[in-house]
Write a protein that holds these residues in place. Structure first.
Motif, short mmCIF file in Angstrom:
data_model
loop_
_atom_site.label_atom_id
_atom_site.label_comp_id
_atom_site.label_asym_id
_atom_site.label_seq_id
_atom_site.Cartn_x
_atom_site.Cartn_y
_atom_site.Cartn_z
N LEU A 97 92.15 16.57 18.69
CA LEU A 97 91.17 17.65 18.79
C LEU A 97 91.76 19.02 18.49
O LEU A 97 91.04 19.99 18.33
N SER A 98 93.10 19.11 18.43
CA SER A 98 93.74 20.42 18.34
C SER A 98 93.33 21.20 17.10
O SER A 98 93.04 22.41 17.17
N ASP A 99 93.33 20.55 15.92
CA ASP A 99 92.96 21.25 14.70
C ASP A 99 91.50 21.69 14.74
O ASP A 99 91.15 22.78 14.27
N LEU A 100 90.64 20.85 15.31
CA LEU A 100 89.22 21.18 15.40
C LEU A 100 89.02 22.39 16.30
O LEU A 100 88.25 23.31 15.98
N LEU A 101 89.72 22.42 17.44
CA LEU A 101 89.59 23.55 18.37
C LEU A 101 90.12 24.84 17.74
O LEU A 101 89.54 25.91 17.91
N TYR A 102 91.22 24.74 17.02
CA TYR A 102 91.77 25.92 16.34
C TYR A 102 90.78 26.45 15.30
O TYR A 102 90.57 27.67 15.19
N HIS A 103 90.18 25.53 14.54
CA HIS A 103 89.21 25.91 13.52
C HIS A 103 88.03 26.64 14.16
O HIS A 103 87.55 27.66 13.64
N CYS A 104 87.56 26.13 15.31
CA CYS A 104 86.42 26.75 15.99
C CYS A 104 86.77 28.17 16.46
O CYS A 104 85.97 29.10 16.34
N ARG A 105 87.99 28.33 17.00
CA ARG A 105 88.40 29.66 17.43
C ARG A 105 88.51 30.61 16.23
O ARG A 105 88.13 31.78 16.31
N ARG A 106 89.01 30.09 15.10
CA ARG A 106 89.22 30.92 13.91
C ARG A 106 87.91 31.45 13.35
O ARG A 106 87.85 32.59 12.88
N ILE A 107 86.83 30.66 13.39
CA ILE A 107 85.55 31.09 12.83
C ILE A 107 84.55 31.46 13.92
O ILE A 107 83.36 31.62 13.65
N ALA A 108 85.03 31.58 15.17
CA ALA A 108 84.21 32.04 16.30
C ALA A 108 83.02 31.12 16.58
O ALA A 108 81.91 31.57 16.86
N VAL A 109 83.26 29.81 16.52
CA VAL A 109 82.23 28.83 16.90
C VAL A 109 82.42 28.49 18.38
O VAL A 109 83.53 28.15 18.80
N PRO A 110 81.38 28.61 19.20
CA PRO A 110 81.53 28.31 20.63
C PRO A 110 81.81 26.83 20.86
O PRO A 110 81.29 25.96 20.15
N VAL A 111 82.65 26.54 21.84
CA VAL A 111 83.04 25.17 22.17
C VAL A 111 82.62 24.85 23.59
O VAL A 111 82.90 25.62 24.53
N ILE A 112 81.93 23.74 23.75
CA ILE A 112 81.63 23.20 25.07
C ILE A 112 82.59 22.03 25.29
O ILE A 112 82.57 21.06 24.52
#
Length: 326
Positions: A114-129
């Protein structure tokens, strides 16, 4: 190999598993009114506010649960898609864009994939639940809304495969889905529109969806001669014609009416003489299940659909069967 299964022991193990999971679900339900309340509401608001899709992800057993949650969200009005976390690192991150919201599931909260996915979300400001059982995990810390489930263990101590934990995650996903559909006013009509196939979709259709209109909806005046009435019945192809006066349905003539009164004199009569007055009718927005219930109880094969007393269509038993209603 079947000799190793002892009936009483197998049933006892099954019952104990179900009871363990039932107790865990009750614990989860209680948590929703306590520590989980604020993050659950926050998560629901994030999902409701997503202008794109909800991307659901997880690895292994959590991935199977993620697929089911994505399917449930999509079928209840929230556009959703499963993205495999390992595939995400090899190009599928492109499926996640700025207007999306991500729901990531990991029991430990430390799933490496999940690490790359979480980094990608932070990079493009996508909220994560984040849905996890570990409050201090990497997933919990990376989440906009962290859903920390109470850790109730697994159903088997000997081999603690994900059982109780996956059941709890699935239930929490269902809880989010239902909270969203209720908040949005999602109705049976909306549900039917995206479930057109199968018995469930058929049961949710309305009379308006299958009724015949225009030339397939034969209408005649009460003064129409019997030969002309028979001609209209043949053109419509339903073995009947509606009799209207001042635009409103006052009766119906069917093949049965003609057969029961067949005589040389009959051909000199009018539709008013042969019709059955005040026939059973139905509203065009009534469920198909209501139509078939009326037909079965009254032993008839068709119903005219009325709006303000005026016929707008006709539904035949053949139309219901073709739509999959039984």
């Amino acid at each position: 190999m079947t000799d190793i299964i002892k009936p009483d022991a197998a049933v006892a193990a099954g019952q104990e598993t179900i009871r363990i999971e039932a107790r865990a679900l009750e614990t989860l339900a209680q948590a929703l009114a306590a520590d989980l309340k604020e993050p659950f509401v926050h998560a629901a608001r994030l999902l409701a506010g997503a202008k794109g899709r909800v991307i659901v992800s997880g690895m292994g057993k959590s991935g199977h649960i993620a697929r089911k949650i994505a399917a449930t969200l999509a079928s209840t009005g929230t556009p959703a898609q499963f993205v495999h976390p390992a595939e995400a690192s090899h190009g599928d991150l492109g499926m996640i864009v700025e207007q999306d919201c991500v729901l990531a599931i990991s029991r430990s909260g430390e799933t490496a994939e999940l690490s790359d996915l979480l980094y990608h979300c932070r990079r493009i400001a996508v909220p994560v639940i984040g849905m996890t059982f570990k409050p201090n995990s990497s997933l919990a810390r990376a989440s906009t809304a962290a859903l920390i489930l109470p850790d109730c263990g697994e159903a088997s101590e000997e081999a603690p495969a994900p059982t109780t934990s996956t059941t709890m995650c699935l239930a929490l996903g269902d809880a989010l889905s239902v909270a969203l559909l209720k908040a949005r006013g999602f109705t049976a009509d909306h549900f039917g529109a995206i479930h057109p196939g199968g018995k469930l979709g058929a049961a949710l259709k309305r009379v308006r969806d299958v009724m015949r209109v225009g030339g397939d909806d034969p209408l005649i005046s009460p003064e129409t001669s019997v030969p002309k009435a028979l001609e209209a019945m043949s053109v419509g192809g339903i073995g009947a014609a509606g009799v209207i006066e001042n635009g409103k349905l006052i009766g119906i003539i069917t093949d049965g009416d003609v057969r029961r009164r067949l005589s040389p004199e009959m051909f000199g009569k009018t539709a008013r003489d042969l019709m059955t007055a005040n026939p059973k009718t139905i509203a065009p927005d009534a469920p198909l299940a209501d139509a078939i219930a009326i037909m079965n109880s009254k032993r008839i094969n068709l119903l005219f659909a009325l709006e303000d007393g005026k016929p707008v269509g006709v539904v035949h038993m053949h139309d219901l069967l073709a739509a999959g209603v039984r």
